[in-house]
Design an enzyme around this catalytic site. Structure first.
Site, PDB file in Angstrom:
ATOM      1  N   GLY A  38       0.826  -1.288   0.091  1.00 49.22           N
ATOM      2  CA  GLY A  38       0.173  -0.097  -0.235  1.00 49.22           C
ATOM      3  C   GLY A  38       0.640   1.048   0.032  1.00 49.22           C
ATOM      4  N   LEU A  39       2.120   1.266  -0.232  1.00 50.29           N
ATOM      5  CA  LEU A  39       3.133   2.200  -0.271  1.00 50.29           C
ATOM      6  C   LEU A  39       3.373   2.800  -1.658  1.00 50.29           C
ATOM      7  CD1 LEU A  39       5.275   1.060   2.498  1.00 50.29           C
ATOM      8  CD2 LEU A  39       3.532   2.654   2.762  1.00 50.29           C
ATOM      9  N   GLY A  40       2.603   2.233  -2.517  1.00 51.33           N
ATOM     10  CA  GLY A  40       2.602   3.094  -3.879  1.00 51.33           C
ATOM     11  C   GLY A  40       4.087   2.418  -4.795  1.00 51.33           C
ATOM     12  N   SER A  41       4.146   0.926  -4.257  1.00 48.89           N
ATOM     13  CA  SER A  41       5.379   0.468  -5.144  1.00 48.89           C
ATOM     14  C   SER A  41       5.329   0.390  -6.692  1.00 48.89           C
ATOM     15  CB  SER A  41       5.849  -0.944  -4.474  1.00 48.89           C
ATOM     16  OG  SER A  41       4.877  -1.743  -4.361  1.00 48.89           O
ATOM     17  N   ALA A  45       5.694   3.763  -8.154  1.00 52.57           N
ATOM     18  CA  ALA A  45       6.960   4.156  -8.467  1.00 52.57           C
ATOM     19  C   ALA A  45       7.763   3.420  -9.275  1.00 52.57           C
ATOM     20  CB  ALA A  45       7.464   3.933  -6.711  1.00 52.57           C
ATOM     21  N   ASP A  73      -2.048   7.600  -6.387  1.00 51.38           N
ATOM     22  CA  ASP A  73      -0.731   7.109  -6.022  1.00 51.38           C
ATOM     23  C   ASP A  73       0.271   7.767  -7.240  1.00 51.38           C
ATOM     24  OD1 ASP A  73      -2.252   5.217  -4.490  1.00 51.38           O
ATOM     25  OD2 ASP A  73      -1.172   3.671  -5.172  1.00 51.38           O
TER      26      ASP A  73
HETATM   27  C1  MEV Z   1      -4.735   2.937  -3.022  1.00 52.83           C
HETATM   28  O1  MEV Z   1      -3.414   3.065  -2.760  1.00 52.83           O
HETATM   29  C2  MEV Z   1      -5.823   3.702  -2.483  1.00 52.83           C
HETATM   30  C3  MEV Z   1      -7.157   3.273  -2.672  1.00 52.83           C
HETATM   31  O2  MEV Z   1      -8.085   4.489  -2.398  1.00 52.83           O
HETATM   32  C4  MEV Z   1      -7.443   3.058  -4.124  1.00 52.83           C
HETATM   33  C5  MEV Z   1      -7.377   4.087  -5.133  1.00 52.83           C
HETATM   34  O3  MEV Z   1      -7.365   5.186  -4.754  1.00 52.83           O
HETATM   35  O4  MEV Z   1      -7.554   4.013  -6.279  1.00 52.83           O
HETATM   36  C6  MEV Z   1      -7.656   2.266  -1.845  1.00 52.83           C
END
Ligand code: MEV
Length: 336
Positions: free
Chosen positions: A112-115, A118, A159
């Site tokens: 969930g850190l945008g790998s 990136a 992201d």
């Molecule tokens: C994912 O980094 C963030 C979410 O809100 C999905 C999105 O924004 O598309 C869960």
């Protein structure tokens, strides 16, 4: 007889052609709600991905890491990674074939850190440099959107906006009007922002978490829409707390947000456990970040000199991968 210049010889295999970087990101407040048009507050992390382009007669291919086999950069048979990067290559440097992209990074994957954003941004920058055709930030955003759709379906864009622009920003997704662009407002924290990031296992997937929440919304539209609106309002409050230098308030907003995300079903036992441990170790606030259902939490340390270390110790005693990251890094890498 022709007077055309002979084709320039290919550089020897392994020749370094370009190198570029991109940061990861942490969503401070507003994940999931941002998919439905509410604002999210996000920042670039002081950790990211570096991509090196080298001459490779067997290219185009990606070396994703020292322990992984090379992936062909081709639609279809390169899996999601190869397909996504094939889109980046087609958009940025369609004529370039005999290249290897070598990725190195300090971001855990599936956290969930945008790998993925990136990686795509660093690849796009490095390929643009190799082709001698720099990309504007808007063009880079669009290129990476095509790649992110392979990984995540129909992502909000928060992201790639954060990874492309760097810093801290409030993001609101574009309307469905053709050609509409997202609203991005830079946020300037009154003091440097550091967060402890920790995770026990990768998340089950952004696409899956977003889809499960959509189904829950279909069953409980009033409740889910109300909670989503509240998450968006917390993101706006968070931007003000950052700008006015109120870490205690930001921490409370993070705690409120985690509770709502848990009510929406996107937390998990491991995330709740880490969040509670972080608070017990003195964090001003803690919450899941990104898609949830596994993946990482973020915790805001207080002002005491050992505040971050106490949280890091609590995370590592339960076997979590944990690090302290500066949030709001300026853009890195080559222009564009
Ligand atoms: C994912 O980094 C963030 C979410 O809100 C999905 C999105 O924004 O598309 C869960």
């Amino acid at each position: 007889v022709t007077d055309a210049a002979p084709p320039s010889p290919s550089p020897p295999p392994g020749t370094l052609l370009a190198t570029a970087e991109a940061p990861g990101k942490a969503i401070l407040l507003g994940e999931h709600a941002v998919v439905y048009g509410h604002p999210a507050l996000a920042g670039a992390l002081g950790r990211g991905v570096r991509v090196t382009v080298r001459a490779d007669p067997q290219g185009p291919r990606l070396h994703p890491g020292p322990l992984a086999a090379p992936v062909p950069i081709r639609e279809g048979d390169g899996g999601a990674l190869g397909t996504a990067l094939a889109r980046v290559l087609a958009d940025v440097a369609p004529g370039l074939r005999q290249v290897a992209l070598v990725a190195e990074g300090s971001l855990p994957l599936g956290s969930g850190l945008g790998s993925s954003a990136a990686l795509s941004v660093a690849c796009a920058r490095a390929l643009a440099q190799t082709a001698g055709a720099p990309l504007s930030p808007d063009r880079l955003y669009d290129v990476v959107r095509h790649a992110e759709e392979v990984f995540h379906g129909n992502p909000s864009g928060v992201d790639q906006a954060t990874v492309v622009r760097g810093g801290v920003l409030l993001f609101r997704r574009a309307s469905t009007e053709p050609g509409a662009r997202p609203h991005v407002t830079p946020v300037t924290p009154a003091r440097p922002l550091h967060l402890v990031v920790a995770m026990l296992r990768p998340h089950t997937g952004t696409r899956e978490a977003v889809a499960a929440l959509r189904e829950r919304r279909d069953r409980h539209p009033r409740t889910v829409d109300g909670l989503m609106a509240e998450l968006g309002a917390l993101a706006l409050d968070g931007a003000r707390a950052l700008e006015s230098g109120c870490p205690g308030r930001l921490g409370e907003l993070m705690d409120l947000s985690h509770g709502i995300l848990a009510a929406l079903g996107v937390s998990s036992d491991d995330l709740d456990h880490l969040v509670h441990l972080a608070r017990r170790a003195g964090a001003l606030g803690a919450k899941l970040t990104g898609a949830g259902v596994g993946g990482a939490i973020i915790a805001l340390p207080g002002q005491a000199p050992d505040a971050a270390q106490r949280i890091l110790d609590a995370m590592t005693t339960v076997g979590a991968v944990a690090f302290l990251a500066r949030v709001g890094e300026p853009p890195t890498g080559s222009p564009g």
